[in-house]
Design a protein around this motif. Structure first.
Motif, PDB file in Angstrom:
ATOM      1  N   GLY A   1       0.923  -0.974   0.102  1.00  0.00           N
ATOM      2  CA  GLY A   1       0.055  -0.065   0.109  1.00  0.00           C
ATOM      3  C   GLY A   1       0.861   1.156  -0.177  1.00  0.00           C
ATOM      4  N   ILE A   2       0.483   2.394  -0.652  1.00  0.00           N
ATOM      5  CA  ILE A   2       0.953   3.660  -0.528  1.00  0.00           C
ATOM      6  C   ILE A   2      -0.019   4.602  -0.218  1.00  0.00           C
ATOM      7  N   ARG A   3       0.474   5.538   0.687  1.00  0.00           N
ATOM      8  CA  ARG A   3      -0.387   6.698   1.185  1.00  0.00           C
ATOM      9  C   ARG A   3       0.411   7.902   0.973  1.00  0.00           C
ATOM     10  N   PRO A   4      -0.349   8.877   0.115  1.00  0.00           N
ATOM     11  CA  PRO A   4       0.411  10.046   0.454  1.00  0.00           C
ATOM     12  C   PRO A   4       0.234  10.936   1.457  1.00  0.00           C
ATOM     13  N   GLU A   5       1.450  11.155   2.293  1.00  0.00           N
ATOM     14  CA  GLU A   5       1.248  11.710   3.518  1.00  0.00           C
ATOM     15  C   GLU A   5       1.443  13.188   3.744  1.00  0.00           C
ATOM     16  N   ALA A   6       2.255  13.729   2.789  1.00  0.00           N
ATOM     17  CA  ALA A   6       2.520  15.267   3.021  1.00  0.00           C
ATOM     18  C   ALA A   6       3.046  15.657   1.502  1.00  0.00           C
ATOM     19  N   GLU A   7       3.365  16.826   1.404  1.00  0.00           N
ATOM     20  CA  GLU A   7       4.061  17.301   0.115  1.00  0.00           C
ATOM     21  C   GLU A   7       5.336  16.595  -0.272  1.00  0.00           C
ATOM     22  N   GLY A   8       5.213  15.764  -1.346  1.00  0.00           N
ATOM     23  CA  GLY A   8       6.630  15.045  -1.630  1.00  0.00           C
ATOM     24  C   GLY A   8       6.847  13.919  -0.436  1.00  0.00           C
ATOM     25  N   VAL A   9       6.135  13.569   0.389  1.00  0.00           N
ATOM     26  CA  VAL A   9       6.143  12.409   1.049  1.00  0.00           C
ATOM     27  C   VAL A   9       5.035  11.313   1.162  1.00  0.00           C
TER      28      VAL A   9
ATOM     29  N   LYS B   1      10.485  10.821   1.918  1.00  0.00           N
ATOM     30  CA  LYS B   1      10.684  12.238   1.390  1.00  0.00           C
ATOM     31  C   LYS B   1      11.200  12.062   0.242  1.00  0.00           C
ATOM     32  N   SER B   2      10.804  12.697  -1.054  1.00  0.00           N
ATOM     33  CA  SER B   2      11.655  12.760  -2.166  1.00  0.00           C
ATOM     34  C   SER B   2      12.663  13.898  -2.063  1.00  0.00           C
TER      35      SER B   2
ATOM     36  N   LEU C   1       3.076  15.374   8.614  1.00  0.00           N
ATOM     37  CA  LEU C   1       2.755  13.887   8.589  1.00  0.00           C
ATOM     38  C   LEU C   1       1.848  13.616   9.701  1.00  0.00           C
ATOM     39  N   PHE C   2       1.054  12.448   9.096  1.00  0.00           N
ATOM     40  CA  PHE C   2       0.379  11.750  10.066  1.00  0.00           C
ATOM     41  C   PHE C   2      -1.146  12.398  10.710  1.00  0.00           C
ATOM     42  N   MET C   3      -1.244  13.526  10.093  1.00  0.00           N
ATOM     43  CA  MET C   3      -2.560  14.488  10.602  1.00  0.00           C
ATOM     44  C   MET C   3      -3.836  13.626  11.009  1.00  0.00           C
ATOM     45  N   ASN C   4      -4.053  12.578  10.065  1.00  0.00           N
ATOM     46  CA  ASN C   4      -5.122  11.910  10.139  1.00  0.00           C
ATOM     47  C   ASN C   4      -5.122  10.939  11.385  1.00  0.00           C
ATOM     48  N   GLU C   5      -3.959  11.158  12.111  1.00  0.00           N
ATOM     49  CA  GLU C   5      -3.710   9.970  13.376  1.00  0.00           C
ATOM     50  C   GLU C   5      -4.059  10.962  14.637  1.00  0.00           C
ATOM     51  N   PHE C   6      -3.865  12.202  14.331  1.00  0.00           N
ATOM     52  CA  PHE C   6      -3.613  13.126  15.541  1.00  0.00           C
ATOM     53  C   PHE C   6      -4.752  12.734  16.633  1.00  0.00           C
ATOM     54  N   LYS C   7      -5.982  12.686  16.073  1.00  0.00           N
ATOM     55  CA  LYS C   7      -7.251  12.531  16.757  1.00  0.00           C
ATOM     56  C   LYS C   7      -7.111  11.136  17.716  1.00  0.00           C
ATOM     57  N   ILE C   8      -6.872  10.418  17.163  1.00  0.00           N
ATOM     58  CA  ILE C   8      -6.596   9.043  17.980  1.00  0.00           C
ATOM     59  C   ILE C   8      -5.380   9.272  18.817  1.00  0.00           C
ATOM     60  N   TRP C   9      -4.444   9.827  18.481  1.00  0.00           N
ATOM     61  CA  TRP C   9      -3.369   9.908  19.493  1.00  0.00           C
ATOM     62  C   TRP C   9      -3.666  10.786  20.740  1.00  0.00           C
ATOM     63  N   GLU C  10      -4.250  11.938  20.507  1.00  0.00           N
ATOM     64  CA  GLU C  10      -4.563  12.875  21.472  1.00  0.00           C
ATOM     65  C   GLU C  10      -5.600  12.230  22.564  1.00  0.00           C
TER      66      GLU C  10
ATOM     67  N   SER D   1      -5.121  28.012  -0.550  1.00  0.00           N
ATOM     68  CA  SER D   1      -5.635  27.529  -2.026  1.00  0.00           C
ATOM     69  C   SER D   1      -4.619  26.318  -2.706  1.00  0.00           C
ATOM     70  N   LYS D   2      -3.668  26.257  -2.271  1.00  0.00           N
ATOM     71  CA  LYS D   2      -2.834  25.097  -3.153  1.00  0.00           C
ATOM     72  C   LYS D   2      -2.557  23.952  -1.988  1.00  0.00           C
ATOM     73  N   SER D   3      -3.261  24.069  -0.818  1.00  0.00           N
ATOM     74  CA  SER D   3      -3.206  23.033   0.249  1.00  0.00           C
ATOM     75  C   SER D   3      -4.089  21.877   0.205  1.00  0.00           C
ATOM     76  N   PRO D   4      -3.626  20.625   0.162  1.00  0.00           N
ATOM     77  CA  PRO D   4      -4.407  19.575   0.195  1.00  0.00           C
ATOM     78  C   PRO D   4      -5.138  19.202   1.284  1.00  0.00           C
ATOM     79  N   HIS D   5      -5.031  20.028   2.428  1.00  0.00           N
ATOM     80  CA  HIS D   5      -5.663  19.910   3.706  1.00  0.00           C
ATOM     81  C   HIS D   5      -6.748  21.187   3.750  1.00  0.00           C
ATOM     82  N   PRO D   6      -7.821  21.184   4.646  1.00  0.00           N
ATOM     83  CA  PRO D   6      -8.406  22.335   4.881  1.00  0.00           C
ATOM     84  C   PRO D   6      -7.598  23.433   5.600  1.00  0.00           C
ATOM     85  N   PRO D   7      -7.791  24.594   5.493  1.00  0.00           N
ATOM     86  CA  PRO D   7      -7.125  25.501   6.195  1.00  0.00           C
ATOM     87  C   PRO D   7      -7.169  25.591   7.711  1.00  0.00           C
ATOM     88  N   PHE D   8      -6.052  25.835   8.511  1.00  0.00           N
ATOM     89  CA  PHE D   8      -6.158  26.011   9.893  1.00  0.00           C
ATOM     90  C   PHE D   8      -5.429  27.433  10.283  1.00  0.00           C
ATOM     91  N   THR D   9      -5.851  27.718  11.452  1.00  0.00           N
ATOM     92  CA  THR D   9      -5.772  29.150  11.784  1.00  0.00           C
ATOM     93  C   THR D   9      -5.009  28.924  13.155  1.00  0.00           C
TER      94      THR D   9
END
Ligand SMILES: Cc1cc2nc3c(=O)[nH]c(=O)nc-3n(C[C@H](O)[C@H](O)[C@H](O)COP(=O)(O)OP(=O)(O)OC[C@H]3O[C@@H](n4cnc5c(N)ncnc54)[C@H](O)[C@@H]3O)c2cc1C
Ligand code: FES
Length: 296
Positions: free
Chosen positions: A14-22, A76-77, A156-165, A181-189
């Motif tokens: 399996g391959i999971r895109p994790e972050a930009e270039g990772v 990371k490439s 990395l691993f942002m989808n796991e933070f909710k479980i970790w916390e 506008s270029k982010s693969p994720h919703p914005p945060f502030t």
């Protein structure tokens, strides 16, 4: 006799895109693969070359996803080998040697408070430590993760933070808020008001990981710290922790050096008489602080 330098074939499950270039690659072999957190494999392909890459997940009791003995690398490439790997698909073969090196002293951390500090891709070698803590939560005291990345596209691993916390305290920070506008994720502030921050309660900070050290209640005599990221970041984190009263011998860092053999034979990774491939990559800060050809 088994040749320690002979690469072993692995299949990409399996391959999971994790972050930009990772990307994270789940690999499996004909035999169950067992490693310690913080160890690495030499990953490569014939005719292209090899690169040392840490295990970002290993088989552990209670981890149902890896029961078959598979393992993960988060890569990371950045150059010849890692760029070649980025076009691989599920079902493709690659080659590895390992596991090599000395990993994080997780046993030593049992019954203690654990502070994990990571920068960028440096979270990958620490993820197996987090997995162990989550699987054996009662064996550890307070556990905190301070994690910083340039921006959320590099996190990395942002989808796991909710479980970790649920079991560990998270302190997440970015150096800058990226172009939304270029982010693969919703914005945060700042302060965790919107978008991705809603997925875990702690929110996101803007600033360096060192800025967050004051937020963690550190009891120096009962805390062990695992730190991984760019060497200059590890230097400031370790010095900050010493200011908090921690001993150099309770701080652990993972070093990166150019590697060829991975088994202390070629000398490529030598660092002031230490072989990073065999004596490390994880060292206590006491062992490596102030060595001439490093930034620690
Ligand atoms: C023990 C260990 C564990 C690692 N774990 C991971 C991991 O989990 N995930 C991950 O993405 N990367 C990891 N790395 C870094 C990874 O090994 C390098 O990015 C990789 O070797 C680059 O190889 P390449 O052929 O793709 O790039 P190259 O073509 O060799 O180089 C690309 C650029 O990166 C620089 N570079 C290459 N290797 C290093 C290095 N070791 N230190 C500093 N600069 C370097 C080169 O000077 C060049 O500028 C780890 C390194 C070590 C030593
Ligand atoms: S990589 Fe050859 S001695 Fe360490």
């Amino acid at each position: 006799m088994k040749n320690p330098l002979k690469p072993i074939k692995a299949i990409i499950k399996g391959i999971r895109p994790e972050a930009e270039g990772v990307k994270t690659y789940t690999l499996s072999t004909e035999f169950p693969f067992v490693a310690e957190p913080g160890q690495f494999n030499m990953i490569g392909y014939p005719g292209v070359g090899e690169a040392p890459i840490s295990l970002s997940a290993i088989m552990q009791v209670g981890d149902s996803t890896l029961r078959d003995g598979s393992f993960k690398h988060t890569i990371k490439s950045v150059g010849r080998v890692t760029d070649f790997l980025k076009d691989f698909k599920k079902g493709d073969e690659l080659f590895f040697r390992g596991p090599y090196g000395r990993g994080w002293p997780v046993k030593k951390a049992e019954k203690k408070d654990v502070l994990i500090v990571a920068g960028g891709v440096g979270l990958a070698p620490l993820r197996p430590v987090i997995q162990i803590v989550l699987n054996q939560r009662e064996s550890f005291g307070d556990v905190s993760l301070i994690y910083g990345a340039r921006n959320e596209k590099n996190m990395l691993f942002m989808n796991e933070f909710k479980i970790w916390e649920k079991d560990i305290s998270l302190y997440i920070t970015v150096d800058e808020v990226s172009d939304v506008s270029k982010s693969p994720h919703p914005p945060f502030t700042k302060g965790g008001q919107g978008g991705i921050t809603k997925e875990w309660s702690g929110g996101i900070n803007v600033g360096l990981v060192t800025d967050l050290l004051d937020r963690v209640k550190i009891q120096p005599e009962r805390t062990i710290a695992f730190v991984c990221g760019p060497e200059i970041m590890m230097r400031f984190v370790c010095r900050g922790l010493i200011m908090h009263g921690m001993l150099q011998s309770s701080l652990y860092v993972s070093l990166e050096r150019r590697m060829k053999c991975g088994i202390a034979q070629c000398g490529h990774c030598q660092h002031s008489g230490l072989f990073v491939c065999k004596d490390g990559p994880v060292f206590s800060y006491k062992e490596v602080r102030g060595l001439p050809d490093g930034a620690l």
